[in-house]
Design an enzyme around this catalytic site. Sequence first.
Site, PDB file in Angstrom:
ATOM      1  N   SER A   1      54.807  74.524  55.524  1.00 18.12           N
ATOM      2  CA  SER A   1      54.505  74.839  56.923  1.00 18.12           C
ATOM      3  C   SER A   1      55.674  75.628  57.494  1.00 18.12           C
ATOM      4  O   SER A   1      56.796  75.545  56.977  1.00 18.12           O
ATOM      5  CB  SER A   1      54.327  73.553  57.733  1.00 18.12           C
ATOM      6  OG  SER A   1      54.240  73.837  59.114  1.00 18.12           O
TER       7      SER A   1
ATOM      8  N   TYR B   1      55.370  64.435  60.698  1.00 21.17           N
ATOM      9  CA  TYR B   1      54.876  65.614  59.979  1.00 21.17           C
ATOM     10  C   TYR B   1      56.016  66.538  59.577  1.00 21.17           C
ATOM     11  O   TYR B   1      56.106  66.954  58.412  1.00 21.17           O
ATOM     12  CB  TYR B   1      53.857  66.370  60.836  1.00 21.17           C
ATOM     13  CG  TYR B   1      53.267  67.574  60.135  1.00 21.17           C
ATOM     14  CD1 TYR B   1      52.472  67.420  59.001  1.00 21.17           C
ATOM     15  CD2 TYR B   1      53.498  68.873  60.593  1.00 21.17           C
ATOM     16  CE1 TYR B   1      51.919  68.518  58.351  1.00 21.17           C
ATOM     17  CE2 TYR B   1      52.959  69.964  59.955  1.00 21.17           C
ATOM     18  CZ  TYR B   1      52.163  69.786  58.832  1.00 21.17           C
ATOM     19  OH  TYR B   1      51.624  70.883  58.182  1.00 21.17           O
TER      20      TYR B   1
END
Length: 240
Positions: A140, A153
């Site tokens: 990400s 996350y």
Amino acid sequence: MNDPHPPALRGRCIAVTGASRGIGQAVARRLAAAGAHVLAGARNRSADVPGGIEQVTLDVADEASVNTYAGRASALGADGVVCNAGVGSFAPIEQATVDEYRRIMDTNLLGTMLVARAFIPLFRERHARGLVSRFVCVTSDVSARTFAGGALYTASKHAQRALVQTLAHEGQACGLLVTEIRPGMTDTHFNGRTPGDPDRAAHLQADDVAAAVVHVLAAPPHVRIDELVLHPAVQPVVYP
Ligand SMILES: NC(=O)c1ccc[n+]([C@@H]2O[C@H](COP(=O)([O-])OP(=O)(O)OC[C@H]3O[C@@H](n4cnc5c(N)ncnc54)[C@H](OP(=O)(O)O)[C@@H]3O)[C@@H](O)[C@H]2O)c1
């Protein structure tokens, strides 16, 4: 990067984790359209799967499941793996739970470790025959930054990035070319969303990220692409 059918992919076999929907499904479809055989792993199956995609039940957080998956990839002579399976969780630390911590870390971090570990013998065996292999991990853009509400996350993605970079070092001994793909906001099922919401119209599409993944897989064997960062044009610029 936009050639939908790179000739370099015809006849190859690539394992894609988290391929039942979203980015992984788009990668699988692009690869199959380009003539590759795709070992599409996920806990659920997709409907309307085109030819060239072999669906395999896979839970990346389960050691036995990952080893079975890697065994099938090895039997098919896979030359690459796209480690894409991942889940999101967004809440203030004050509301974080141990169960949620484990769900995120087991999928995003342990899952990556298990997949990398299970595929290394295949990569080593290919290297002994003078062949390179590719490990492409979809992390990400938050694998190197964070924000309020993103603790679990982003911690999982920072750790996933560290694991992938370590694999890049260790993989040099077995002809493994490692790439981290770092997308920004992408309109998928991620975090319980439904693709197509008007408020996400300007986000990346799953196929935008898939094009980057396929670009890496189709690169010539003397080219190593360490990292690609993709953002929707509207997302504020933040470095790194
Ligand atoms: N969407 C974004 O904005 C965004 C941005 C940056 C990075 N990413 C990353 O991109 C990757 C793909 O996410 P996405 O956006 O495509 O989300 P998605 O649409 O929710 O797809 C996630 C995929 O991961 C699979 N998966 C989840 N847990 C799994 C497990 N334990 N074992 C095997 N497969 C599992 C899901 O399949 P099953 O549920 O069938 O197992 C599904 O195929 C993730 O690593 C995510 O962190 C997403």
